[in-house]
Motif scaffolding. Structure first.
Motif, PDB file in Angstrom:
ATOM      1  N   LEU A 169      -3.257   3.602   3.625  1.00 35.75           N
ATOM      2  CA  LEU A 169      -2.624   3.598   2.306  1.00 35.75           C
ATOM      3  C   LEU A 169      -1.104   3.659   2.430  1.00 35.75           C
ATOM      4  N   GLN A 170      -0.613   4.537   3.283  1.00 37.99           N
ATOM      5  CA  GLN A 170       0.835   4.636   3.453  1.00 37.99           C
ATOM      6  C   GLN A 170       1.406   3.337   4.019  1.00 37.99           C
ATOM      7  N   ALA A 171       0.684   2.731   4.980  1.00 36.46           N
ATOM      8  CA  ALA A 171       1.144   1.471   5.541  1.00 36.46           C
ATOM      9  C   ALA A 171       1.148   0.371   4.486  1.00 36.46           C
ATOM     10  N   ALA A 172       0.124   0.361   3.630  1.00 40.03           N
ATOM     11  CA  ALA A 172       0.041  -0.664   2.591  1.00 40.03           C
ATOM     12  C   ALA A 172       1.190  -0.534   1.598  1.00 40.03           C
ATOM     13  N   LYS A 173       1.559   0.694   1.269  1.00 42.16           N
ATOM     14  CA  LYS A 173       2.696   0.889   0.364  1.00 42.16           C
ATOM     15  C   LYS A 173       3.975   0.308   0.974  1.00 42.16           C
ATOM     16  N   ALA A 174       4.179   0.600   2.243  1.00 43.11           N
ATOM     17  CA  ALA A 174       5.379   0.081   2.898  1.00 43.11           C
ATOM     18  C   ALA A 174       5.320  -1.442   3.028  1.00 43.11           C
ATOM     19  N   GLN A 175       4.134  -1.986   3.265  1.00 42.14           N
ATOM     20  CA  GLN A 175       4.002  -3.427   3.403  1.00 42.14           C
ATOM     21  C   GLN A 175       4.306  -4.160   2.099  1.00 42.14           C
ATOM     22  N   ALA A 215       7.929 -20.747   5.494  1.00 35.62           N
ATOM     23  CA  ALA A 215       8.235 -19.315   5.576  1.00 35.62           C
ATOM     24  C   ALA A 215       8.085 -18.650   4.219  1.00 35.62           C
ATOM     25  N   LEU A 216       8.492 -19.355   3.158  1.00 34.37           N
ATOM     26  CA  LEU A 216       8.339 -18.796   1.813  1.00 34.37           C
ATOM     27  C   LEU A 216       6.860 -18.684   1.444  1.00 34.37           C
ATOM     28  N   VAL A 217       6.067 -19.700   1.781  1.00 37.55           N
ATOM     29  CA  VAL A 217       4.628 -19.643   1.498  1.00 37.55           C
ATOM     30  C   VAL A 217       3.996 -18.465   2.230  1.00 37.55           C
ATOM     31  N   ASN A 218       4.344 -18.300   3.489  1.00 39.81           N
ATOM     32  CA  ASN A 218       3.793 -17.179   4.260  1.00 39.81           C
ATOM     33  C   ASN A 218       4.197 -15.841   3.662  1.00 39.81           C
ATOM     34  N   ALA A 219       5.424 -15.746   3.175  1.00 36.65           N
ATOM     35  CA  ALA A 219       5.896 -14.494   2.583  1.00 36.65           C
ATOM     36  C   ALA A 219       5.124 -14.183   1.306  1.00 36.65           C
ATOM     37  N   ARG A 220       4.864 -15.209   0.491  1.00 38.98           N
ATOM     38  CA  ARG A 220       4.128 -14.982  -0.743  1.00 38.98           C
ATOM     39  C   ARG A 220       2.680 -14.579  -0.470  1.00 38.98           C
ATOM     40  N   ILE A 221       2.084 -15.208   0.525  1.00 39.79           N
ATOM     41  CA  ILE A 221       0.722 -14.823   0.892  1.00 39.79           C
ATOM     42  C   ILE A 221       0.703 -13.394   1.436  1.00 39.79           C
ATOM     43  N   ALA A 222       1.707 -13.045   2.209  1.00 40.02           N
ATOM     44  CA  ALA A 222       1.792 -11.678   2.734  1.00 40.02           C
ATOM     45  C   ALA A 222       1.928 -10.666   1.609  1.00 40.02           C
ATOM     46  N   LEU A 223       2.681 -11.017   0.566  1.00 39.93           N
ATOM     47  CA  LEU A 223       2.839 -10.105  -0.563  1.00 39.93           C
ATOM     48  C   LEU A 223       1.524  -9.933  -1.308  1.00 39.93           C
ATOM     49  N   VAL A 224       0.828 -11.033  -1.554  1.00 38.98           N
ATOM     50  CA  VAL A 224      -0.464 -10.956  -2.236  1.00 38.98           C
ATOM     51  C   VAL A 224      -1.439 -10.099  -1.424  1.00 38.98           C
ATOM     52  N   THR A 225      -1.480 -10.310  -0.112  1.00 42.55           N
ATOM     53  CA  THR A 225      -2.377  -9.542   0.759  1.00 42.55           C
ATOM     54  C   THR A 225      -1.999  -8.063   0.770  1.00 42.55           C
ATOM     55  N   ALA A 226      -0.712  -7.777   0.818  1.00 44.23           N
ATOM     56  CA  ALA A 226      -0.271  -6.375   0.826  1.00 44.23           C
ATOM     57  C   ALA A 226      -0.635  -5.668  -0.474  1.00 44.23           C
ATOM     58  N   GLN A 227      -0.484  -6.366  -1.606  1.00 48.25           N
ATOM     59  CA  GLN A 227      -0.859  -5.756  -2.881  1.00 48.25           C
ATOM     60  C   GLN A 227      -2.365  -5.515  -2.951  1.00 48.25           C
TER      61      GLN A 227
END
Length: 473
Positions: A366-372, A410-422
């Motif tokens: 949970l703490q890691a997910a918040k930071a991510q 890189a932008l696509v990867n960043a957006r996917i990373a944000l969706v996954t982190a949320q």
């Protein structure tokens, strides 16, 4: 490379689960609460476990039957044919042989009796069996709580999976639209001699990769929707954004561990298992004690022959049985049950260690997910700025087409990373709640009737007779 309206549309495209959910009509949106209510009410595995708990409830009245008398009624009915020839011991007056008397009769003798037996003492076995049955019921209820938590956690995970994969698919589709426009513009520039065939090939390759990623995202979403249907029981439609449930969890890791060791149903079920094993030792030791019973019997017998015989008997008998030696089986059972008790105690220690580890692990996730989430948001912002800068530099010839394509990816990867982190942020909060033993409809405030296993238990506990279940079956 010139700017295009599609690039501006992508800059405002979906980058989070919340933004994606806003696009759906709120009036018909499915919420996390409604999905969890459906899972709680309709999940077949959960309903099956509830039936198993109801079956376990019957162990208590079965144990209590040892306190109650046992009554049996017996009866016999038959038919007898009797024929008698008697020598009267005198001669016939007319002369000749002796005189005989012949008599024949058909009768129907019958008996009717009743016997009542009451155990007065059996080495405390009945009391210990009753307490063991009650502990088994409590353990079964904790097992039901374990499955409830599993179903709710799976439901929340399936809900967030569909949101995540839907958002990922939208990101990939937007990326394909941008890459298609990029390829068109690159071909136009190639026609006028501004770029080479290599630039066109790079744009074509990137578009093909984007289309492949879009197809993969569609496949992943199809799988997530099927899993949602299996767990929740309905098809996912217009899912509203999910939110973390941190407010229901302890504020510190130490408090979470303490709560998990007390409230986690896996721990409490193991504790009841120790109680059952301890009482089983007492039950087996009861076989070494004497047994005292009292029996009352009554018998009515009617046996009509040539005359009539009517017999009634009644008796009350006390019985004392003192076991001396029964082949050693009882001693072996006692030793065996003691070893089982030791095993259950070790199991309890193991479950407590596993619960502690589960709480710590879910807390760390949970703490890691918040930071991510924070890092991914910064990554998206920076990637958008970088993409805009690379495109402007490409217009004046300071960047190549490959640089633009790499920045776009890189932008696509960043957006996917944000969706996954949320997604991970919300799921991790449910994992913490489950590890601490508080993932339940009551804690979550689900607006649904809460299944109470105590209702059925009270309905059957003191039932002396009857074959119908409380629901009339």
């Amino acid at each position: 490379m010139t700017r295009c309206p599609i690039r501006d549309a992508v800059a405002a495209s979906i980058v989070s689960l919340a933004i994606l959910a806003v696009a759906a009509p709120s009036c018909s949106a499915e919420t996390m609460q409604s999905a969890l209510i459906s899972a709680y009410q309709n999940n077949p595995q959960l309903n099956q476990q509830r039936a198993a708990v109801r079956a376990t409830d019957e162990g208590v009245p079965q144990a209590l039957s040892g306190y109650r008398p046992r009554v049996a009624v017996t009866g016999t009915l038959g038919a007898n044919y009797t024929s008698v020839t008697e020598n009267l011991g005198k001669l016939s007056p007319a002369g000749g042989g002796p005189v005989y008397l012949n008599a024949a009769a058909t009768t129907a003798p019958y008996t009717a009796g009743a016997t009542a037996t009451q155990t007065l003492f059996n080495g405390f076995q009945t009391g210990n069996r009753t307490r063991a049955a009650e502990s088994q019921v409590s353990a079964a209820r904790e097992g039901l709580r374990v499955l409830e938590q599993t179903v709710l956690l799976n439901g929340a995970t399936a809900y967030m999976d569909v949101l995540r994969d839907t958002a990922n698919l939208e990101v990939q589709r937007s990326n394909v639209r941008v890459l298609e426009e990029t390829l068109r513009q690159t071909r136009d520039r190639f026609d006028v001699g501004e770029v080479t065939r290599t630039d066109v090939a790079q744009a074509e390759a990137q578009l093909a990769a984007g289309q492949s990623a879009e197809l993969a995202a569609e496949s992943t979403l199809t799988t997530s929707r099927a899993n949602y249907r299996q767990v929740i029981g309905v098809e996912p439609t217009n899912l509203a954004p999910g939110s973390p449930v941190d407010r229901f969890s302890p504020s510190t890791l130490g408090a979470a561990i303490d709560q998990g060791l007390v409230e986690n149903p896996t721990v409490t079920a193991a504790m009841y298992g120790v109680d059952v094993a301890h009482l089983q030792v007492k039950i087996n030791e009861g076989a070494l004690y004497p047994t005292v019973t009292v029996q009352a019997a009554a018998l009515q017998s009617v046996s009509p022959q040539l005359g009539t015989t009517n017999l009634f008997t009644g008796s009350v008998t006390g019985s004392l049985t003192v076991p001396i030696y029964q082949g050693g089986q009882e001693y072996s059972l006692i030793r065996q049950s003691k070893e089982t008790l030791g095993q259950q105690r070790l199991t309890l220690n193991l479950v407590r260690d596993q619960t502690r580890q589960s709480v710590v692990q879910s807390w760390g996730q949970l703490q890691a997910a918040k930071a991510q989430v924070q890092a991914a948001q910064s990554q998206v912002t920076s990637s958008e700025v970088a993409l805009n800068g690379v495109r402007e530099e490409a217009r004046v010839g300071q960047r190549t087409t490959l640089d633009v394509l790499n920045a776009q990816q890189a932008l696509v990867n960043a957006r996917i990373a944000l969706v996954t982190a949320q997604h991970d942020r919300v799921v991790a909060s449910y994992n913490v709640l489950s590890a601490t033993g508080r993932l339940s409809p009551r804690v979550l405030g689900l607006k649904t009737p809460i299944y109470d296993p105590m209702v059925h238990y009270q309905q059957v506990r003191d039932t002396w007779a009857g074959v119908r279940t409380p629901d009339g079956k």
